[in-house]
Write a protein that holds these residues in place. Structure first.
Motif, mmCIF file in Angstrom:
data_model
loop_
_atom_site.group_PDB
_atom_site.id
_atom_site.type_symbol
_atom_site.label_atom_id
_atom_site.label_comp_id
_atom_site.label_asym_id
_atom_site.label_seq_id
_atom_site.Cartn_x
_atom_site.Cartn_y
_atom_site.Cartn_z
ATOM 1 N N ALA A 1 69.327 73.676 -51.414
ATOM 2 C CA ALA A 1 69.029 73.073 -52.718
ATOM 3 C C ALA A 1 67.533 72.822 -52.859
ATOM 4 N N VAL A 2 67.038 72.972 -54.084
ATOM 5 C CA VAL A 2 65.628 72.732 -54.398
ATOM 6 C C VAL A 2 65.536 72.277 -55.855
ATOM 7 N N LEU A 3 64.545 71.445 -56.140
ATOM 8 C CA LEU A 3 64.322 71.015 -57.528
ATOM 9 C C LEU A 3 63.954 72.208 -58.403
ATOM 10 N N SER A 4 64.370 72.168 -59.641
ATOM 11 C CA SER A 4 63.903 73.165 -60.604
ATOM 12 C C SER A 4 62.465 72.831 -60.983
ATOM 13 N N ARG A 5 61.794 73.790 -61.584
ATOM 14 C CA ARG A 5 60.413 73.571 -62.024
ATOM 15 C C ARG A 5 60.331 72.399 -62.985
ATOM 16 N N SER A 6 61.245 72.352 -63.941
ATOM 17 C CA SER A 6 61.172 71.289 -64.946
ATOM 18 C C SER A 6 61.424 69.910 -64.334
ATOM 19 N N ALA A 7 62.334 69.812 -63.367
ATOM 20 C CA ALA A 7 62.586 68.519 -62.718
ATOM 21 C C ALA A 7 61.387 68.099 -61.879
ATOM 22 N N PHE A 8 60.800 69.046 -61.136
ATOM 23 C CA PHE A 8 59.624 68.722 -60.331
ATOM 24 C C PHE A 8 58.466 68.260 -61.218
ATOM 25 N N THR A 9 58.247 68.985 -62.297
ATOM 26 C CA THR A 9 57.169 68.641 -63.222
ATOM 27 C C THR A 9 57.386 67.257 -63.820
ATOM 28 N N ARG A 10 58.610 66.973 -64.221
ATOM 29 C CA ARG A 10 58.903 65.674 -64.828
ATOM 30 C C ARG A 10 58.715 64.532 -63.830
ATOM 31 N N LEU A 11 59.232 64.713 -62.602
ATOM 32 C CA LEU A 11 59.104 63.672 -61.592
ATOM 33 C C LEU A 11 57.640 63.418 -61.214
ATOM 34 N N SER A 12 56.822 64.460 -61.264
ATOM 35 C CA SER A 12 55.405 64.354 -60.912
ATOM 36 C C SER A 12 54.549 63.804 -62.045
ATOM 37 N N ALA A 13 55.095 63.772 -63.233
ATOM 38 C CA ALA A 13 54.325 63.366 -64.415
ATOM 39 C C ALA A 13 54.130 61.853 -64.462
ATOM 40 N N PRO A 14 53.028 61.426 -65.095
ATOM 41 C CA PRO A 14 52.838 59.988 -65.286
ATOM 42 C C PRO A 14 53.839 59.449 -66.302
ATOM 43 N N ALA A 15 54.400 58.308 -65.981
ATOM 44 C CA ALA A 15 55.333 57.640 -66.885
ATOM 45 C C ALA A 15 54.541 56.891 -67.948
ATOM 46 N N PRO A 16 55.153 56.610 -69.084
ATOM 47 C CA PRO A 16 54.468 55.842 -70.124
ATOM 48 C C PRO A 16 54.036 54.468 -69.596
ATOM 49 N N GLN A 17 52.941 53.983 -70.115
ATOM 50 C CA GLN A 17 52.385 52.719 -69.657
ATOM 51 C C GLN A 17 53.379 51.567 -69.803
ATOM 52 N N THR A 18 54.165 51.571 -70.861
ATOM 53 C CA THR A 18 55.132 50.488 -71.047
ATOM 54 C C THR A 18 56.140 50.455 -69.901
ATOM 55 N N LEU A 19 56.487 51.602 -69.367
ATOM 56 C CA LEU A 19 57.440 51.672 -68.258
ATOM 57 C C LEU A 19 56.774 51.268 -66.941
ATOM 58 N N THR A 20 55.564 51.746 -66.712
ATOM 59 C CA THR A 20 54.879 51.402 -65.464
ATOM 60 C C THR A 20 54.509 49.927 -65.424
ATOM 61 N N GLU A 21 54.224 49.339 -66.574
ATOM 62 C CA GLU A 21 53.917 47.906 -66.600
ATOM 63 C C GLU A 21 55.141 47.077 -66.236
ATOM 64 N N LYS A 22 56.308 47.559 -66.655
ATOM 65 C CA LYS A 22 57.545 46.822 -66.397
ATOM 66 C C LYS A 22 58.056 47.033 -64.973
ATOM 67 N N PHE A 23 57.978 48.273 -64.467
ATOM 68 C CA PHE A 23 58.587 48.587 -63.176
ATOM 69 C C PHE A 23 57.624 49.145 -62.141
ATOM 70 N N GLY A 24 56.370 49.327 -62.500
ATOM 71 C CA GLY A 24 55.436 50.002 -61.612
ATOM 72 C C GLY A 24 54.667 49.077 -60.698
ATOM 73 N N PRO A 25 53.445 49.483 -60.359
ATOM 74 C CA PRO A 25 52.615 48.723 -59.424
ATOM 75 C C PRO A 25 52.316 47.323 -59.928
ATOM 76 N N ASN A 26 52.074 46.443 -58.993
ATOM 77 C CA ASN A 26 51.711 45.065 -59.335
ATOM 78 C C ASN A 26 50.322 45.028 -59.953
ATOM 79 N N PRO A 27 50.102 44.134 -60.924
ATOM 80 C CA PRO A 27 48.763 44.011 -61.504
ATOM 81 C C PRO A 27 47.706 43.693 -60.451
#
Length: 157
Positions: A81-107
């Motif tokens: 098994a291997v990730l598809s190109r689209s799944a790899f690209t999506r997982l590697s992409a930056p998430a929207p700031q609203t999401l990273t602020e809620k669940f991402g790195p600590n301030p």
């Protein structure tokens, strides 16, 4: 509250995608027991509903184009098994700031190098963070935001 089988689906999907991302671009055997836990088949050799639900989630990921595999190993695993190109690209992409602020790195992590901050704002980092938290709600929201939501991310609670 979502049905328990849907929450388990999101967790299975998150674990499988994290395993595949960690191995990318190598092909790996994706074992159900590594995702859903040990299974004790009945006297007839039939797997539990939980095991089969996880196996079904893996097949669904393939059918929907998130991963590719060469063959199944009975109902135990997806082989090569291997990730598809689209799944790899999506997982590697930056998430929207609203999401990273809620669940991402600590301030308080603002002193980190730019490259580390960039890595910590990706969907795969948020997915791994959600898995570490153990929160079904957080896992569900991150998986939905990563692959299934086409609406504005600010509507995620």
């Amino acid at each position: 509250m979502a049905d328990i089988h849907v929450e388990e689906f999101y967790k299975d999907v998150a674990i499988a995608l994290a395993q595949l991302y960690a191995a990318f671009p190598r092909r790996i055997s994706l074992f159900v027991e590594d995702i859903a836990g040990p299974d004790d088949p009945d006297d007839f050799g039939l797997h539990s509903k939980r095991h089969m639900a996880c196996f079904g989630a893996l097949l669904w990921l393939s059918e929907e184009g998130f991963l590719r595999y060469v063959d199944t190993i009975r109902q135990e695993a997806l082989d090569q098994a291997v990730l598809s190109r689209s799944a790899f690209t999506r997982l590697s992409a930056p998430a929207p700031q609203t999401l990273t602020e809620k669940f991402g790195p600590n301030p308080s992590d603002s002193e980190l190098p730019t490259s580390v901050e960039r890595d910590r704002s990706t969907y795969i980092h948020l997915l791994r963070t959600a898995l570490k938290s153990g929160s079904s709600n957080q896992i569900s929201l991150i998986v939905q935001a990563t692959f299934f939501l086409d609406r504005d991310i600010q509507t995620v609670h």
